[in-house]
Design a protein around this motif. Structure first.
Motif, PDB file in Angstrom:
ATOM      1  N   GLY A 143     -22.176  14.120  44.214  1.00  0.00           N
ATOM      2  CA  GLY A 143     -22.593  12.744  44.467  1.00  0.00           C
ATOM      3  C   GLY A 143     -21.658  11.750  43.805  1.00  0.00           C
ATOM      4  N   GLN A 144     -21.602  10.536  44.377  1.00  0.00           N
ATOM      5  CA  GLN A 144     -20.770   9.494  43.775  1.00  0.00           C
ATOM      6  C   GLN A 144     -21.621   8.617  42.868  1.00  0.00           C
ATOM      7  N   ILE A 145     -20.983   8.038  41.863  1.00  0.00           N
ATOM      8  CA  ILE A 145     -21.655   7.151  40.923  1.00  0.00           C
ATOM      9  C   ILE A 145     -20.898   5.826  40.869  1.00  0.00           C
ATOM     10  N   ASP A 146     -21.631   4.739  41.059  1.00  0.00           N
ATOM     11  CA  ASP A 146     -21.101   3.377  40.879  1.00  0.00           C
ATOM     12  C   ASP A 146     -19.875   3.079  41.739  1.00  0.00           C
ATOM     13  N   PHE A 147     -19.788   3.708  42.911  1.00  0.00           N
ATOM     14  CA  PHE A 147     -18.668   3.480  43.833  1.00  0.00           C
ATOM     15  C   PHE A 147     -17.319   3.773  43.174  1.00  0.00           C
ATOM     16  N   ALA A 148     -17.328   4.519  42.079  1.00  0.00           N
ATOM     17  CA  ALA A 148     -16.109   4.716  41.296  1.00  0.00           C
ATOM     18  C   ALA A 148     -15.498   6.098  41.506  1.00  0.00           C
ATOM     19  N   ARG A 149     -16.324   7.119  41.418  1.00  0.00           N
ATOM     20  CA  ARG A 149     -15.805   8.484  41.570  1.00  0.00           C
ATOM     21  C   ARG A 149     -16.952   9.421  41.929  1.00  0.00           C
ATOM     22  N   THR A 150     -16.571  10.635  42.286  1.00  0.00           N
ATOM     23  CA  THR A 150     -17.542  11.649  42.687  1.00  0.00           C
ATOM     24  C   THR A 150     -17.638  12.709  41.598  1.00  0.00           C
ATOM     25  N   TYR A 151     -18.854  13.157  41.356  1.00  0.00           N
ATOM     26  CA  TYR A 151     -19.103  14.185  40.348  1.00  0.00           C
ATOM     27  C   TYR A 151     -19.634  15.436  41.036  1.00  0.00           C
ATOM     28  N   VAL A 152     -19.201  16.590  40.552  1.00  0.00           N
ATOM     29  CA  VAL A 152     -19.676  17.869  41.062  1.00  0.00           C
ATOM     30  C   VAL A 152     -20.248  18.666  39.892  1.00  0.00           C
ATOM     31  N   TYR A 153     -21.492  19.106  40.065  1.00  0.00           N
ATOM     32  CA  TYR A 153     -22.157  19.951  39.079  1.00  0.00           C
ATOM     33  C   TYR A 153     -22.483  21.289  39.729  1.00  0.00           C
ATOM     34  N   THR A 154     -22.519  22.338  38.903  1.00  0.00           N
ATOM     35  CA  THR A 154     -22.830  23.666  39.431  1.00  0.00           C
ATOM     36  C   THR A 154     -23.823  24.379  38.518  1.00  0.00           C
ATOM     37  N   ALA A 155     -24.504  25.355  39.102  1.00  0.00           N
ATOM     38  CA  ALA A 155     -25.442  26.208  38.359  1.00  0.00           C
ATOM     39  C   ALA A 155     -25.609  27.505  39.125  1.00  0.00           C
ATOM     40  N   THR A 156     -25.904  28.570  38.421  1.00  0.00           N
ATOM     41  CA  THR A 156     -26.162  29.847  39.087  1.00  0.00           C
ATOM     42  C   THR A 156     -27.640  30.032  39.391  1.00  0.00           C
ATOM     43  N   ALA A 157     -28.489  29.152  38.856  1.00  0.00           N
ATOM     44  CA  ALA A 157     -29.918  29.142  39.169  1.00  0.00           C
ATOM     45  C   ALA A 157     -30.344  27.693  39.347  1.00  0.00           C
ATOM     46  N   ALA A 158     -31.284  27.469  40.254  1.00  0.00           N
ATOM     47  CA  ALA A 158     -31.669  26.101  40.577  1.00  0.00           C
ATOM     48  C   ALA A 158     -32.230  25.366  39.373  1.00  0.00           C
ATOM     49  N   GLU A 159     -32.938  26.093  38.496  1.00  0.00           N
ATOM     50  CA  GLU A 159     -33.532  25.439  37.322  1.00  0.00           C
ATOM     51  C   GLU A 159     -32.500  25.153  36.242  1.00  0.00           C
ATOM     52  N   GLY A 160     -31.275  25.631  36.432  1.00  0.00           N
ATOM     53  CA  GLY A 160     -30.206  25.360  35.499  1.00  0.00           C
ATOM     54  C   GLY A 160     -29.968  26.533  34.555  1.00  0.00           C
ATOM     55  N   PRO A 161     -29.108  26.346  33.558  1.00  0.00           N
ATOM     56  CA  PRO A 161     -28.483  25.077  33.214  1.00  0.00           C
ATOM     57  C   PRO A 161     -27.407  24.649  34.219  1.00  0.00           C
ATOM     58  N   TRP A 162     -27.340  23.331  34.454  1.00  0.00           N
ATOM     59  CA  TRP A 162     -26.321  22.734  35.301  1.00  0.00           C
ATOM     60  C   TRP A 162     -25.219  22.158  34.421  1.00  0.00           C
ATOM     61  N   SER A 163     -23.977  22.307  34.863  1.00  0.00           N
ATOM     62  CA  SER A 163     -22.854  21.753  34.100  1.00  0.00           C
ATOM     63  C   SER A 163     -21.872  21.099  35.058  1.00  0.00           C
ATOM     64  N   ARG A 164     -21.130  20.139  34.536  1.00  0.00           N
ATOM     65  CA  ARG A 164     -20.177  19.409  35.378  1.00  0.00           C
ATOM     66  C   ARG A 164     -18.962  20.267  35.659  1.00  0.00           C
ATOM     67  N   LEU A 165     -18.655  20.431  36.939  1.00  0.00           N
ATOM     68  CA  LEU A 165     -17.474  21.186  37.343  1.00  0.00           C
ATOM     69  C   LEU A 165     -16.236  20.315  37.346  1.00  0.00           C
ATOM     70  N   THR A 166     -16.383  19.079  37.890  1.00  0.00           N
ATOM     71  CA  THR A 166     -15.202  18.236  38.054  1.00  0.00           C
ATOM     72  C   THR A 166     -15.610  16.812  38.394  1.00  0.00           C
ATOM     73  N   THR A 167     -14.657  15.919  38.324  1.00  0.00           N
ATOM     74  CA  THR A 167     -14.788  14.595  38.923  1.00  0.00           C
ATOM     75  C   THR A 167     -13.649  14.426  39.921  1.00  0.00           C
ATOM     76  N   ILE A 168     -13.928  13.720  40.995  1.00  0.00           N
ATOM     77  CA  ILE A 168     -12.960  13.494  42.070  1.00  0.00           C
ATOM     78  C   ILE A 168     -12.802  11.992  42.248  1.00  0.00           C
TER      79      ILE A 168
END
Length: 548
Positions: A143-168
């Motif tokens: 998803g994008q935040i504040d029209f500035a950049r896109t963030y990608v988060y990943t997890a191996t289970a839906a409940e998490g833990p989720w961590s940031r993979l990258t920004t684009i």
């Protein structure tokens, strides 16, 4: 995402007042409707009896992306300035849902999301995308935040833990992430001008992006992309906020060329007085049936999910199945195997046991984690010196349940300090609360209304005390009841109890604001802030959310 700013959507206000609109189809048979048996015969029999009713979730979950992984369905939704963001919903039958976790653990996108010198109201997590990549058994949120950049988060289970993979660097507005059959990652995005980006194999960067469609002026605004490959063809599912749904189809690959078709426009929806079902996603059951999970504008409750079956035309266009020319109030339940367990209800009691908050809770902006705890109830230590609830950190929120619901909390106020304010609010851009004031070593119960914001989300009113009562002892029970039936009076009432049994009304009915521009619906909110100095605390020993 239905989340552009008003100047980008001149038709939004009129559209929200309109009723609802959709279509029908047939690439795969629709299938039956039960969910109790795994065998085809058992499913067919159960289908005759089982029905579901819309909305399938009577809470605020908008801009839905929905996927199936094996026998489990997952959905994501917008949360704006609430933290953690991007809830992950889980279901085994597309009808009964629970909150599994959040894809965005903290809104670390700038000081305004900490209520530190600025505020992030109506910013943050807008329409985003949830996908699953079989090759590495990983969930992706983009998803994008504040029209500035896109963030990608990943997890191996839906409940998490989720961590940031990258920004684009490219802000993919209203993005739809596609994991293609060859494992390539594509993103459809944009407002009116629709583009497709290809990501690198590791999902960390953009390989290329290309405009694939320009919306005709006769249609207006299209946004809210969802990206699919179905039977070898590429589809970009798009919303016309807030009264239509369209689809682009390409036989020539993900970059087009695309042909446009209307899926629905001004379709009557299943929530009386509510809006047109739109901006959701398509999902296929294990048995091959297709469904569309959309949302309906149902302010002041927010935007609530509704489900309808979809068939396909012979030449590959989706068609929503209607009931008497409208999105049905009820349909046969999806034919799926018996669930492995019952999902966790979204209402009921929380005593704040354990070591973490349950995923039904979200903070108003990021909390100061040094000033709250759970275990023996929820302890909220004052985190902000202010006279404005909209600036107070560590306000903990819970979506209200439609069409009417009541929240009751037991509050131990014995550790409050002079100048502290603590209680239970109905929180939006027009708010009110019932709670405890400590002033000059005296403790009083009060009902306060007139907390307001303007359309730029600046505070225009910090509230006025309109009723009060004396309080004895160290604990008080506070209660707020919200009637959010669209088209009804839409009001809230507040009451209190000194024994947990007999409740006394306090203050006048509070009219719940119905403007769509705040986007999020009302929430019950637990708060404790200081007007003089930090150091005080309250403990919420129990929270009950019930419906009549």
């Amino acid at each position: 995402m239905g989340m552009s700013w008003p100047h980008q959507q001149p038709n939004r206000r009129q559209a929200l007042a309109a009723a609802s609109g959709l279509v029908t189809g047939a690439l795969l048979p629709l299938g039956g409707a039960g969910r109790a048996a795994a065998s085809p015969a058992g499913l067919e029999e159960a289908a005759l009896a089982a029905q579901y009713t819309n909305p399938v979730i009577w809470q605020d979950f908008a801009d839905i992306d929905v996927i199936r992984v094996g026998a489990t369905y997952y959905a994501s939704a917008s949360t704006m300035h609430y933290s953690p963001g991007a809830p992950v919903l889980r279901s085994y039958d597309l009808v009964n849902w629970e909150i599994a976790g959040h894809s965005v653990p903290v809104l670390d996108f700038g000081a305004k999301y900490d209520l530190n010198g600025a505020r992030g109201y109506v910013r943050g997590v807008w329409a985003s995308s949830l996908a699953y990549r079989p090759s590495n058994r990983t969930f992706y949120w983009l998803g994008q935040i504040d029209f500035a950049r896109t963030y990608v988060y990943t997890a191996t289970a839906a409940e998490g833990p989720w961590s940031r993979l990258t920004t684009i660097g490219t802000p993919y507005y209203d993005a739809g992430l596609l994991v293609d059959t060859d494992d390539t990652l594509y993103v459809a995005y944009g407002n009116t001008t629709i583009s497709v980006a290809q990501l690198s194999p590791d999902g960390r960067s953009q390989v290329r992006t290309q405009q694939v469609f320009t919306t005709p002026s006769s249609v207006g605004t299209l946004e809210g992309s969802r990206f699919y490959r179905i039977n070898g063809q590429y589809y970009i599912f798009l919303t016309r906020p807030a009264n239509g749904q369209y689809v682009l189809k390409s036989s020539g690959g993900p970059f087009g060329p695309y042909t446009l078709r209307q899926v629905l426009l001004d379709l009557r929806g299943p929530v009386p007085g509510g809006g047109v079902p739109h901006q959701g996603g398509l999902v296929q059951t294990q048995g091959g049936a297709w469904y569309y999970l959309a949302f309906v504008d149902a302010y002041p409750g927010g935007r609530v999910p509704v489900l309808a079956p979809v068939t396909w035309t012979a030449d590959g266009w989706p068609v929503v199945q209607l009931v008497n020319g409208a999105w049905g109030t009820s349909y046969p339940s999806p034919a799926v195997p018996a669930p492995p367990r019952q999902v966790t209800p979204m209402i009921g009691t929380d005593t704040f046991d354990g070591t973490a908050l349950k995923p039904r809770w979200e903070w108003n902006h990021n909390p100061d984690n040094t000033r709250w705890s759970v275990g023996n109830g929820l302890t909220l230590r004052t985190a902000t010196v202010t006279n404005d609830l909209y600036w107070a950190r560590n306000t903990l929120t819970h979506r209200i349940q439609g069409p009417t619901s009541t929240a009751t909390v037991q509050l131990d106020h014995s550790a409050m300090r002079n100048g502290d304010r603590a209680g239970l609010a109905l929180l939006r851009d027009s708010s009110a609360w019932i709670g405890v004031r400590r002033d000059g070593d005296a403790t009083r119960l009060v009902m306060t209304n007139g907390l307001t914001m303007d359309s730029s989300w600046n505070t225009t009113g910090t509230g006025s005390e309109v009723a009060s009562a004396s309080v004895t002892g160290s604990s008080v029970w506070l209660r707020a009841t919200a009637d959010i039936r669209p088209g009804a009076v839409r009001s809230a009432t507040f009451s209190y109890s000194l024994d947990g049994t007999t409740f006394t009304r306090l203050g006048p009915a509070f009219p719940l604001g119905n403007d769509w521009r705040f986007f999020m619906g009302y929430r019950f909110a637990l708060f404790n802030y200081a007007t003089q100095a930090l150091g005080g605390a309250v403990r919420v020993t129990r929270f009950d959310l019930s419906t009549p």
